[in-house]
Design a protein around this motif. Structure first.
Motif, PDB file in Angstrom:
ATOM      1  N   ARG A 200     -13.379  -4.501  -9.514  1.00 27.05           N
ATOM      2  CA  ARG A 200     -14.117  -3.967 -10.663  1.00 27.05           C
ATOM      3  C   ARG A 200     -14.486  -2.500 -10.456  1.00 27.05           C
ATOM      4  O   ARG A 200     -14.359  -1.678 -11.370  1.00 27.05           O
ATOM      5  N   GLN A 201     -14.919  -2.170  -9.243  1.00 26.95           N
ATOM      6  CA  GLN A 201     -15.282  -0.785  -8.963  1.00 26.95           C
ATOM      7  C   GLN A 201     -14.051   0.119  -8.963  1.00 26.95           C
ATOM      8  O   GLN A 201     -14.129   1.280  -9.371  1.00 26.95           O
ATOM      9  N   ALA A 202     -12.915  -0.407  -8.501  1.00 23.03           N
ATOM     10  CA  ALA A 202     -11.684   0.382  -8.528  1.00 23.03           C
ATOM     11  C   ALA A 202     -11.253   0.655  -9.966  1.00 23.03           C
ATOM     12  O   ALA A 202     -10.765   1.745 -10.290  1.00 23.03           O
ATOM     13  N   TRP A 203     -11.419  -0.325 -10.846  1.00 23.30           N
ATOM     14  CA  TRP A 203     -11.151  -0.089 -12.274  1.00 23.30           C
ATOM     15  C   TRP A 203     -12.022   1.060 -12.780  1.00 23.30           C
ATOM     16  O   TRP A 203     -11.532   1.995 -13.435  1.00 23.30           O
ATOM     17  N   ALA A 204     -13.323   0.994 -12.470  1.00 26.06           N
ATOM     18  CA  ALA A 204     -14.258   1.988 -13.005  1.00 26.06           C
ATOM     19  C   ALA A 204     -13.999   3.387 -12.459  1.00 26.06           C
ATOM     20  O   ALA A 204     -13.938   4.359 -13.219  1.00 26.06           O
ATOM     21  N   ALA A 205     -13.841   3.490 -11.138  1.00 30.25           N
ATOM     22  CA  ALA A 205     -13.756   4.816 -10.520  1.00 30.25           C
ATOM     23  C   ALA A 205     -12.349   5.404 -10.551  1.00 30.25           C
ATOM     24  O   ALA A 205     -12.159   6.549 -10.952  1.00 30.25           O
ATOM     25  N   ASP A 206     -11.364   4.609 -10.101  1.00 33.30           N
ATOM     26  CA  ASP A 206     -10.011   5.142  -9.908  1.00 33.30           C
ATOM     27  C   ASP A 206      -9.157   5.106 -11.172  1.00 33.30           C
ATOM     28  O   ASP A 206      -8.496   6.089 -11.502  1.00 33.30           O
ATOM     29  N   ALA A 207      -9.153   3.952 -11.839  1.00 35.96           N
ATOM     30  CA  ALA A 207      -8.242   3.781 -12.977  1.00 35.96           C
ATOM     31  C   ALA A 207      -8.771   4.429 -14.251  1.00 35.96           C
ATOM     32  O   ALA A 207      -8.003   4.914 -15.078  1.00 35.96           O
TER      33      ALA A 207
ATOM     34  N   ALA B 110      -5.364   1.841  -3.392  1.00 39.03           N
ATOM     35  CA  ALA B 110      -4.088   2.522  -3.622  1.00 39.03           C
ATOM     36  C   ALA B 110      -3.503   2.151  -4.975  1.00 39.03           C
ATOM     37  O   ALA B 110      -2.975   3.006  -5.702  1.00 39.03           O
ATOM     38  N   LEU B 111      -3.595   0.870  -5.336  1.00 41.50           N
ATOM     39  CA  LEU B 111      -3.060   0.397  -6.622  1.00 41.50           C
ATOM     40  C   LEU B 111      -3.760   1.077  -7.786  1.00 41.50           C
ATOM     41  O   LEU B 111      -3.100   1.599  -8.705  1.00 41.50           O
ATOM     42  N   PHE B 112      -5.075   1.082  -7.767  1.00 39.12           N
ATOM     43  CA  PHE B 112      -5.799   1.613  -8.924  1.00 39.12           C
ATOM     44  C   PHE B 112      -5.764   3.144  -8.967  1.00 39.12           C
ATOM     45  O   PHE B 112      -5.870   3.729 -10.056  1.00 39.12           O
ATOM     46  N   ALA B 113      -5.597   3.779  -7.827  1.00 39.16           N
ATOM     47  CA  ALA B 113      -5.369   5.229  -7.845  1.00 39.16           C
ATOM     48  C   ALA B 113      -4.042   5.540  -8.530  1.00 39.16           C
ATOM     49  O   ALA B 113      -3.934   6.503  -9.299  1.00 39.16           O
ATOM     50  N   ALA B 114      -3.025   4.715  -8.261  1.00 38.78           N
ATOM     51  CA  ALA B 114      -1.721   4.905  -8.915  1.00 38.78           C
ATOM     52  C   ALA B 114      -1.817   4.627 -10.410  1.00 38.78           C
ATOM     53  O   ALA B 114      -1.242   5.347 -11.238  1.00 38.78           O
ATOM     54  N   ILE B 115      -2.560   3.586 -10.772  1.00 36.84           N
ATOM     55  CA  ILE B 115      -2.764   3.279 -12.197  1.00 36.84           C
ATOM     56  C   ILE B 115      -3.448   4.451 -12.890  1.00 36.84           C
ATOM     57  O   ILE B 115      -3.029   4.898 -13.968  1.00 36.84           O
ATOM     58  N   GLY B 116      -4.499   4.975 -12.277  1.00 35.98           N
ATOM     59  CA  GLY B 116      -5.205   6.105 -12.868  1.00 35.98           C
ATOM     60  C   GLY B 116      -4.332   7.337 -13.006  1.00 35.98           C
ATOM     61  O   GLY B 116      -4.413   8.063 -14.002  1.00 35.98           O
ATOM     62  N   ALA B 117      -3.465   7.565 -12.004  1.00 37.85           N
ATOM     63  CA  ALA B 117      -2.592   8.744 -12.044  1.00 37.85           C
ATOM     64  C   ALA B 117      -1.658   8.689 -13.254  1.00 37.85           C
ATOM     65  O   ALA B 117      -1.478   9.687 -13.970  1.00 37.85           O
ATOM     66  N   HIS B 118      -1.068   7.528 -13.512  1.00 35.81           N
ATOM     67  CA  HIS B 118      -0.095   7.441 -14.604  1.00 35.81           C
ATOM     68  C   HIS B 118      -0.774   7.250 -15.964  1.00 35.81           C
ATOM     69  O   HIS B 118      -0.239   7.708 -16.989  1.00 35.81           O
ATOM     70  N   PHE B 119      -1.947   6.638 -15.994  1.00 36.47           N
ATOM     71  CA  PHE B 119      -2.728   6.627 -17.232  1.00 36.47           C
ATOM     72  C   PHE B 119      -3.112   8.048 -17.603  1.00 36.47           C
ATOM     73  O   PHE B 119      -3.065   8.440 -18.780  1.00 36.47           O
TER      74      PHE B 119
ATOM     75  N   THR C  99       0.833  -1.205   0.000  1.00 36.32           N
ATOM     76  CA  THR C  99       0.000   0.000   0.000  1.00 36.32           C
ATOM     77  C   THR C  99       0.866   1.253   0.000  1.00 36.32           C
ATOM     78  O   THR C  99       0.600   2.216  -0.731  1.00 36.32           O
ATOM     79  N   ALA C 100       1.927   1.240   0.820  1.00 39.04           N
ATOM     80  CA  ALA C 100       2.856   2.383   0.851  1.00 39.04           C
ATOM     81  C   ALA C 100       3.532   2.566  -0.503  1.00 39.04           C
ATOM     82  O   ALA C 100       3.708   3.697  -0.976  1.00 39.04           O
ATOM     83  N   ALA C 101       3.897   1.456  -1.147  1.00 42.41           N
ATOM     84  CA  ALA C 101       4.537   1.536  -2.463  1.00 42.41           C
ATOM     85  C   ALA C 101       3.577   2.108  -3.504  1.00 42.41           C
ATOM     86  O   ALA C 101       3.966   2.948  -4.325  1.00 42.41           O
ATOM     87  N   TYR C 102       2.329   1.669  -3.478  1.00 41.26           N
ATOM     88  CA  TYR C 102       1.350   2.187  -4.438  1.00 41.26           C
ATOM     89  C   TYR C 102       1.108   3.681  -4.218  1.00 41.26           C
ATOM     90  O   TYR C 102       1.021   4.458  -5.182  1.00 41.26           O
ATOM     91  N   ASN C 103       0.984   4.084  -2.943  1.00 40.73           N
ATOM     92  CA  ASN C 103       0.774   5.502  -2.647  1.00 40.73           C
ATOM     93  C   ASN C 103       1.956   6.338  -3.125  1.00 40.73           C
ATOM     94  O   ASN C 103       1.786   7.446  -3.655  1.00 40.73           O
ATOM     95  N   LEU C 104       3.162   5.802  -2.938  1.00 40.61           N
ATOM     96  CA  LEU C 104       4.353   6.507  -3.417  1.00 40.61           C
ATOM     97  C   LEU C 104       4.312   6.653  -4.931  1.00 40.61           C
ATOM     98  O   LEU C 104       4.524   7.747  -5.475  1.00 40.61           O
ATOM     99  N   LEU C 105       4.044   5.556  -5.627  1.00 36.09           N
ATOM    100  CA  LEU C 105       4.070   5.579  -7.094  1.00 36.09           C
ATOM    101  C   LEU C 105       3.008   6.505  -7.661  1.00 36.09           C
ATOM    102  O   LEU C 105       3.157   7.014  -8.777  1.00 36.09           O
ATOM    103  N   SER C 106       1.935   6.732  -6.919  1.00 34.42           N
ATOM    104  CA  SER C 106       0.914   7.689  -7.377  1.00 34.42           C
ATOM    105  C   SER C 106       1.485   9.087  -7.527  1.00 34.42           C
ATOM    106  O   SER C 106       1.068   9.854  -8.391  1.00 34.42           O
ATOM    107  N   SER C 107       2.450   9.423  -6.663  1.00 32.68           N
ATOM    108  CA  SER C 107       2.949  10.795  -6.620  1.00 32.68           C
ATOM    109  C   SER C 107       4.245  10.999  -7.399  1.00 32.68           C
ATOM    110  O   SER C 107       4.680  12.133  -7.571  1.00 32.68           O
ATOM    111  N   VAL C 108       4.882   9.914  -7.861  1.00 38.97           N
ATOM    112  CA  VAL C 108       6.160  10.042  -8.555  1.00 38.97           C
ATOM    113  C   VAL C 108       5.940  10.543  -9.974  1.00 38.97           C
ATOM    114  O   VAL C 108       5.135   9.994 -10.727  1.00 38.97           O
ATOM    115  N   ARG C 109       6.613  11.607 -10.346  1.00 35.82           N
ATOM    116  CA  ARG C 109       6.568  12.136 -11.700  1.00 35.82           C
ATOM    117  C   ARG C 109       7.990  12.439 -12.156  1.00 35.82           C
ATOM    118  O   ARG C 109       8.822  12.881 -11.366  1.00 35.82           O
ATOM    119  N   ALA C 110       8.273  12.225 -13.415  1.00 37.03           N
ATOM    120  CA  ALA C 110       9.586  12.580 -13.960  1.00 37.03           C
ATOM    121  C   ALA C 110       9.615  14.070 -14.272  1.00 37.03           C
ATOM    122  O   ALA C 110       8.600  14.765 -14.194  1.00 37.03           O
TER     123      ALA C 110
END
Length: 378
Positions: A273-280, A225-234, A183-194
């Motif tokens: 499924r709901q995380a795919w729809a809402a977050d990602a 946390a995972l799907f929020a990170a996926i949505g951020a980078h998508f 969870t900590a790794a996913y939250n971190l990856l949500s905020s990482v930008r080049a």
């Protein structure tokens, strides 16, 4: 100024209080007696190394930040001066040195010197591979903050991809064995930008790694946390619309294919499924629409279009028979909203909207689904 510097850096009387005073003297000295400060540069650096970085407990914020004038003075020498001690303390006492390291790097400034070499060669791997796996929550949090701060320091595409690969490797290799670690790794990856111009390169690598984890999480906290990170980078990839780059287009295509499968998951996987729809999907596409997305662009036509059609089909099914769709109606809500915003070709948006507003059925949708949404993304 020189005499005061000699007194404050004397080994016989080292203290954190001296660090605060030393920072103020250096700050004034750089303006009125720069030669005296430069002459004692090695002595002052040695004091910072011994008293602040090597401390067994984290020193006060002010004692570190007050060194800003000196850190700006040494500039590019920061890396070779302090890297050895920081690397050693990350092994010996990470809970003490991580906040200090972050404050020092903030003081020296990402815009003043190139921190990418230090990040790539000395910090990224131990922070992601060791500190984020710590059983100590404060260590995990401090490591994540430091990684997030350094995330945009790579200036080239090659460095951005290398950094993204380093910080995602422990995740894809299964080294985060605890839910809290992932969870900590996913939250971190949500905020990482080049850095500017390389955001797509970093996000492409990170998104590819995150998509490999979508079938491995079932608990609500890591799933969200995972799907929020996926949505951020998508969102980064579609925002830049670099579909002319083959590697970028390939990642978007992989995401769309995975998302279509995710939206079709059975009710026993409703959380995913709901995380795919809402977050990602919903969050990044809605933000993209707010930014003035062009529904006729090659990105929509060739890549996002199948996903919008899939969502619209879910919406049509749900508005026709709300009770038959079960937990999938969150996807229906997202599909209807995006159809109205982006109006993709191949979807009769007006008929869909009219169908959705059909009296009793829309009341059933509201009663069974919408008022039960609790998370912000939903």
């Amino acid at each position: 100024v020189g005499s005061m510097l000699d007194v404050l850096t004397a080994k016989a009387d080292e203290s954190e209080t001296n660090a605060v005073l030393l920072g103020n003297v250096v700050s004034a000295g750089v303006r009125v007696a720069k030669a005296a400060v430069v002459e004692r540069k090695t002595v002052i650096a040695d004091f910072i190394d011994r008293v602040l970085i090597s401390a067994k407990a984290t020193p006060s914020y002010s004692s570190v930040r007050d060194m800003q004038a000196f850190l700006e003075l040494i500039g590019s020498e920061f890396d070779q001066t302090f890297r050895p001690t920081i690397s050693r303390m990350l092994v010996r006492s990470p809970e003490a040195v991580l906040p200090t390291c972050l404050w020092l790097l903030q003081a020296v400034g990402r815009d003043n010197i190139d921190l990418a070499p230090m990040y790539l060669e000395a910090l990224a791997e131990p922070l992601a591979g060791t500190q984020l796996r710590s059983a100590n929550e404060s260590v995990r949090r401090a490591a994540a903050q430091l990684l997030a701060y350094l995330g945009d320091t790579p200036k080239t595409q090659e460095d951005a991809e290398r950094a993204a690969d380093i910080i995602t490797r422990p995740l894809t290799l299964g080294r985060y064995t605890q839910t809290e670690q992932r969870t900590a790794a996913y939250n971190l990856l949500s905020s990482v930008r080049a850095g500017p111009g390389n955001g797509w390169a970093s996000s492409a690598v990170i998104l590819t790694a995150l998509l490999k984890m979508t079938g491995k999480e079932t608990q609500e906290a890591p799933v969200n946390a995972l799907f929020a990170a996926i949505g951020a980078h998508f969102g980064v990839l579609i925002g830049q619309q670099n579909v002319e780059r083959a590697e970028c287009a390939a990642v978007i295509k992989t995401f769309v294919e995975a998302a279509q499968k995710g939206l079709a998951l059975p009710d026993r996987s409703a959380v995913v499924r709901q995380a795919w729809a809402a977050d990602a999907i919903g969050e990044p596409l809605w933000a993209w629409a707010d930014a003035g997305a062009d529904s006729e662009s090659p990105l929509v036509r060739d890549y996002v279009q199948p996903l919008l059609v899939t969502l619209a089909a879910i919406a049509e099914k749900a508005t026709a028979a709300p009770l038959a769709v079960g937990g999938g109606t969150l996807g229906a809500h997202v599909g209807l909203a995006l159809a109205l915003r982006l109006r993709p070709s191949g979807v009769d948006v007006d008929a869909l909207a009219k169908h959705a507003a059909n009296g009793d059925k829309s009341l059933v949708m509201w009663d069974k689904v919408f008022h039960k949404c609790s998370r912000r993304a939903e």
